[in-house]
Design a protein around this motif. Structure first.
Motif, PDB file in Angstrom:
ATOM      1  N   LEU A 137       0.846  -1.190   0.000  1.00 12.21           N
ATOM      2  CA  LEU A 137       0.000   0.000   0.000  1.00 12.21           C
ATOM      3  C   LEU A 137       0.887   1.247   0.000  1.00 12.21           C
ATOM      4  N   PRO A 191       1.965   4.574   1.465  1.00 20.50           N
ATOM      5  CA  PRO A 191       1.723   5.216   2.762  1.00 20.50           C
ATOM      6  C   PRO A 191       0.870   6.480   2.605  1.00 20.50           C
ATOM      7  N   THR A 234      -1.916   8.440   8.114  1.00 22.10           N
ATOM      8  CA  THR A 234      -1.220   7.464   8.959  1.00 22.10           C
ATOM      9  C   THR A 234      -0.049   8.101   9.726  1.00 22.10           C
ATOM     10  N   GLY A 294       0.982  -5.931  10.158  1.00 18.82           N
ATOM     11  CA  GLY A 294       0.702  -5.663   8.741  1.00 18.82           C
ATOM     12  C   GLY A 294       1.540  -4.493   8.278  1.00 18.82           C
ATOM     13  N   THR A 295       2.846  -4.667   8.337  1.00 15.95           N
ATOM     14  CA  THR A 295       3.756  -3.521   8.159  1.00 15.95           C
ATOM     15  C   THR A 295       3.805  -2.977   6.731  1.00 15.95           C
ATOM     16  N   GLY A 296       3.442  -3.784   5.745  1.00 17.25           N
ATOM     17  CA  GLY A 296       3.432  -3.309   4.356  1.00 17.25           C
ATOM     18  C   GLY A 296       4.803  -2.800   3.942  1.00 17.25           C
ATOM     19  N   ASN A 326       6.497   1.534   6.635  1.00 16.24           N
ATOM     20  CA  ASN A 326       6.497   2.974   6.945  1.00 16.24           C
ATOM     21  C   ASN A 326       6.301   3.286   8.424  1.00 16.24           C
ATOM     22  N   ILE A 327       5.340   2.629   9.075  1.00 15.73           N
ATOM     23  CA  ILE A 327       5.070   2.946  10.482  1.00 15.73           C
ATOM     24  C   ILE A 327       6.243   2.485  11.354  1.00 15.73           C
ATOM     25  N   ASN A 334      -2.107  -0.249  10.808  1.00 18.70           N
ATOM     26  CA  ASN A 334      -3.016   0.368   9.849  1.00 18.70           C
ATOM     27  C   ASN A 334      -3.525  -0.771   8.976  1.00 18.70           C
ATOM     28  N   PRO A 335      -4.518  -1.497   9.478  1.00 18.81           N
ATOM     29  CA  PRO A 335      -4.925  -2.718   8.770  1.00 18.81           C
ATOM     30  C   PRO A 335      -5.853  -2.410   7.594  1.00 18.81           C
ATOM     31  N   PRO A 336      -6.108  -3.393   6.749  1.00 17.55           N
ATOM     32  CA  PRO A 336      -7.158  -3.213   5.742  1.00 17.55           C
ATOM     33  C   PRO A 336      -8.474  -2.958   6.482  1.00 17.55           C
ATOM     34  N   ALA A 347      -4.337  -5.418   0.953  1.00 12.39           N
ATOM     35  CA  ALA A 347      -3.982  -4.337   1.883  1.00 12.39           C
ATOM     36  C   ALA A 347      -5.171  -3.425   2.166  1.00 12.39           C
TER      37      ALA A 347
HETATM   38  N1  GLN Z   1       1.389  -0.293   7.475  1.00 14.88           N
HETATM   39  C1  GLN Z   1       1.302   0.059   6.093  1.00 14.88           C
HETATM   40  C2  GLN Z   1       0.730   1.463   5.942  1.00 14.88           C
HETATM   41  O1  GLN Z   1       0.285   2.077   6.875  1.00 14.88           O
HETATM   42  C3  GLN Z   1       0.470  -0.929   5.312  1.00 14.88           C
HETATM   43  C4  GLN Z   1      -0.968  -0.908   5.651  1.00 14.88           C
HETATM   44  C5  GLN Z   1      -1.757  -1.900   4.842  1.00 14.88           C
HETATM   45  O2  GLN Z   1      -1.204  -2.564   3.944  1.00 14.88           O
HETATM   46  N2  GLN Z   1      -3.034  -1.995   5.115  1.00 14.88           N
HETATM   47  O3  GLN Z   1       0.749   1.999   4.876  1.00 14.88           O
END
Ligand code: GLN
Length: 290
Positions: A93, A95, A99, A124-126, A129-130, A197-199, A221
């Motif tokens: 995703l 950022p 967020t 769910g760190t993707g 970024n966080i 920051n989940p789906p 995501a």
């Molecule tokens: N943690 C990542 C973000 O905030 C990914 C979040 C996600 O994939 N839902 O962008």
């Protein structure tokens, strides 16, 4: 017009505007800069500079990609977040600015605790970024970042490295549906702060989002079951098992989800909500009380 650079920008601007993209000129400039590897200032200082045909062709093909509504960040391969630069591709995703407030809230909480070392888990760190923004801005954290997608983890690890915090973050290929007793062993006990920051979009709403999102960003995501609450609820349950007493969960939620999240989370936690910059309740802050 006889000037090549201005002519190319004008061409890009018109093409992008026709595709419904408002900031056509700015984006055309950014794409041209990307291709010739110059900043906008450098580009404008040397307006009569030579641009090889090969570069012009490359620029035109990027304009075409953007006309198909591919997000700028995926075309350029980078996104800005919390004053840092993150590499992104279509497995993560992009950022979002809102967020950044989540990071702010987490850092406030971390800095108010006056403890020697705090453990932080990003679910769910993707792109990472966080986790990276927190690691970069606190000296008293040990960060764990989990994701169930190996490709995302590769991106996140690279971002940790590029931003100089590789040694402060431990990445784990884990799902919130895995056995968390096993996770507890890996993270060596209980956690002080959980962020996520989940789906949180209802499955049938994803295709109604703007094409940049619905056609290019990974659906895993974004989509979170029929009501968009599947992962938020699961994260609340998992956090209840993983947090220390006085530990806190900070999680981003969707528009209009406050009521449902409030009803669910208050069964387990002492809770409050924080708004995003538009004044919309966007973050659940849930504290585990003894
Ligand atoms: N943690 C990542 C973000 O905030 C990914 C979040 C996600 O994939 N839902 O962008």
């Amino acid at each position: 017009m006889d000037n090549k650079i201005l002519e190319l920008i004008k061409y890009g601007d018109a093409a992008l505007k026709e595709a419904g993209i408002e900031k056509g000129k700015l984006e055309a400039e950014m794409l041209l800069c990307h291709v010739v590897n110059k900043t906008r200032i450098q580009l404008y200082i040397d307006l009569s500079g030579f641009i090889a045909q090969e570069k012009i062709d490359q620029y035109k093909s990027l304009i075409k990609e953007r006309m198909r509504r591919k997000p700028m960040q995926y075309i350029l391969g980078t996104a800005a977040f919390y004053g840092l630069e993150f590499m992104v591709n279509e497995s993560v995703l992009i950022p979002r600015p809102e967020t950044e407030t989540l990071v702010e809230l987490a850092l406030e909480h971390i800095n108010n605790r006056f403890e020697r070392m705090l453990s932080v888990l990003d679910i769910g760190t993707g792109s990472g970024n966080i986790a990276v923004a927190i690691a970069k801005n606190s000296n008293i954290v040990e960060v764990f970042a989990m994701d169930n997608n190996e490709k995302s983890l590769e991106v996140a690890k690279r971002n940790a490295e590029e931003n100089g915090v590789k040694g402060k973050i431990q990445f784990m290929n884990r799902s919130i549906y895995d056995d968390y007793e096993e996770l507890k062993t890996t993270i060596d006990g209980y956690i002080d702060v959980i962020v996520s920051n989940p789906p949180y979009i209802a499955d049938d709403q994803v295709e109604k989002l703007m094409p940049e999102i619905s056609q290019y960003e990974p659906h895993y995501a974004l989509a979170a079951g029929a009501d968009g609450l599947e992962f938020i609820k699961k994260i609340i349950l998992v956090s209840n098992g993983l947090l220390k007493y006085n530990g806190v969960l900070i999680v981003e939620i969707g528009d209009d989800q406050k009521r449902d999240v409030e009803a669910f989370a208050s069964r387990y936690f002492s809770i409050e909500f924080a708004n995003d910059l538009n004044g919309v309740p966007r973050f659940l802050i849930a504290e585990k009380r003894g």
